[in-house]
Design a protein around this motif. Structure first.
Motif, short mmCIF file in Angstrom:
data_model
loop_
_atom_site.label_atom_id
_atom_site.label_comp_id
_atom_site.label_asym_id
_atom_site.label_seq_id
_atom_site.Cartn_x
_atom_site.Cartn_y
_atom_site.Cartn_z
N ARG A 26 40.50 -34.30 -33.72
CA ARG A 26 39.59 -33.97 -32.62
C ARG A 26 38.61 -32.89 -33.03
N GLU A 27 37.34 -33.13 -32.77
CA GLU A 27 36.31 -32.14 -33.07
C GLU A 27 36.44 -30.91 -32.18
N LEU A 28 37.06 -31.08 -31.01
CA LEU A 28 37.20 -29.96 -30.08
C LEU A 28 38.48 -29.16 -30.29
N ASP A 29 39.22 -29.47 -31.34
CA ASP A 29 40.36 -28.64 -31.73
C ASP A 29 39.86 -27.57 -32.69
N SER B 84 44.87 -20.14 -29.27
CA SER B 84 45.02 -21.59 -29.13
C SER B 84 43.66 -22.20 -28.81
N GLY B 85 43.19 -23.08 -29.69
CA GLY B 85 41.84 -23.62 -29.55
C GLY B 85 41.77 -25.09 -29.24
N SER C 103 16.70 -37.47 -22.40
CA SER C 103 17.57 -38.21 -23.31
C SER C 103 19.02 -37.79 -23.09
N ALA C 104 19.93 -38.76 -22.97
CA ALA C 104 21.32 -38.47 -22.64
C ALA C 104 22.04 -37.73 -23.77
N LEU C 105 23.00 -36.90 -23.37
CA LEU C 105 23.82 -36.18 -24.34
C LEU C 105 24.67 -37.17 -25.12
N SER C 106 24.65 -37.05 -26.44
CA SER C 106 25.40 -37.97 -27.29
C SER C 106 26.70 -37.33 -27.79
N SER C 107 26.61 -36.09 -28.28
CA SER C 107 27.80 -35.41 -28.82
C SER C 107 27.52 -33.92 -28.93
N ILE C 108 28.59 -33.15 -29.20
CA ILE C 108 28.42 -31.73 -29.49
C ILE C 108 29.14 -31.41 -30.78
N ASP C 109 28.68 -30.39 -31.45
CA ASP C 109 29.27 -29.95 -32.71
C ASP C 109 29.49 -28.45 -32.64
N ILE C 110 30.63 -27.97 -33.15
CA ILE C 110 30.93 -26.54 -33.18
C ILE C 110 31.09 -26.12 -34.63
N SER D 195 36.82 -26.24 -37.24
CA SER D 195 36.89 -27.38 -36.32
C SER D 195 37.81 -28.46 -36.90
N GLY D 196 38.50 -29.17 -36.01
CA GLY D 196 39.39 -30.24 -36.45
C GLY D 196 40.75 -29.76 -36.91
N VAL D 197 41.11 -28.50 -36.59
CA VAL D 197 42.42 -27.96 -36.93
C VAL D 197 42.93 -27.11 -35.77
#
Length: 269
Positions: free
Chosen positions: A73-76, A101-102, A152-159, A223-225
């Protein structure tokens, strides 16, 4: 007197067992920090007194970093180094918390929240993604836009590693939305434990400071961990055996004192 001296030892061993058991029970809790019981001897009333036992001085948490666990998960998120994520219980109490805890998620109304459903706090950034403020008062809850200024619609987010949250829209354009706040406190052991791997800020914790992750002693955002509990199960099992032996030894001391008292009583009769 020996009865009460050994009784204090029994109580100390029982507390030590409870603390160790709690550490073991939370070995699978993400972001959990192990605790340690600290004891001290009780000052005797005079120089001719052998001693009157032990007492609990404090139960402190150890804020060493736990191991990372890979996630798809990108949001982890996890903090590699010092610092805490900042969240706010905006729905009810409005209290501010610190957590390691993220595991983040997005609500139906597009707010970024953690696993406790507390709102993740972000700091404002300029058009280039640089922080424009670092104080806690400037932090806000992040609500993701449904679309860009052009519709334009939101497609994704990146951290990113600096905590920068960047929105990508369907037309390929991007926009920095803010930076996930990573804060440090002068004395982490002064934080008040609130459960669910989160702490509230107290006067004993000292000053809350923040900066761009990777600078000024603040860890980077990965991100991802996820960060696992910093519990070494082998060390805890050894501590469990030690506490058990201490309990048995104090119980034996009470048994011996009782036998001596019984013998003296029988001699008098």
């Amino acid at each position: 007197m020996s009865f009460y001296t050994s009784l204090s030892g029994l109580k100390a061993a029982q507390t030590d067992l409870s603390v160790t058991a709690n550490n073991i029970a939370n070995v699978g809790s993400m972001g959990f920090k192990r605790s340690r019981a600290e004891f001290g001897d009780i000052k005797p009333p005079s120089s001719t007194t052998a001693g009157i036992g032990t007492r609990l001085k404090s139960i402190t948490q150890q804020f060493t970093q736990g191991n990372f666990e890979a996630s798809s998960r990108e949001l982890d998120l996890a903090i590699n180094g010092a610092g805490f994520f900042v969240t706010r219980n905006q729905a009810t109490s409005g209290d501010t918390y610190l957590t390691r805890s993220g595991s983040l998620a997005i609500t139906s109304d597009r707010y970024l929240v953690d696993s406790n459903r507390d709102y993740v706090q972000v700091l404002p950034v300029d058009a280039s993604g640089n922080l424009t403020a670092t104080d806690l008062a400037s932090a806000t809850s992040l609500q993701l836009p449904a679309a860009s200024a052009t519709g334009s619609a939101l497609s994704s987010i990146d951290i990113g590693k600096t905590g920068l949250v960047t929105a990508t829209f369907a037309d390929g354009t991007t926009e920095p939305l803010g930076a996930v706040m990573v804060a440090n406190v002068t004395n982490p052991e002064g934080l008040a434990q609130q459960g669910n791997a989160r702490w509230s800020i107290t006067g004993e914790a000292g000053t809350v400071t923040s900066a761009t992750p990777g600078t000024s002693g603040i860890g980077t955002v990965e991100s991802g961990v996820l960060e696992r509990a910093n519990v070494d199960i082998t060390e805890e099992l050894v501590g469990l055996i030690t506490a058990q032996r201490n309990f048995q030894a104090n119980a034996k001391a009470i048994e011996t004192a009782n036998a001596i008292t019984q013998t003296v009583t029988n001699m008098r009769t």
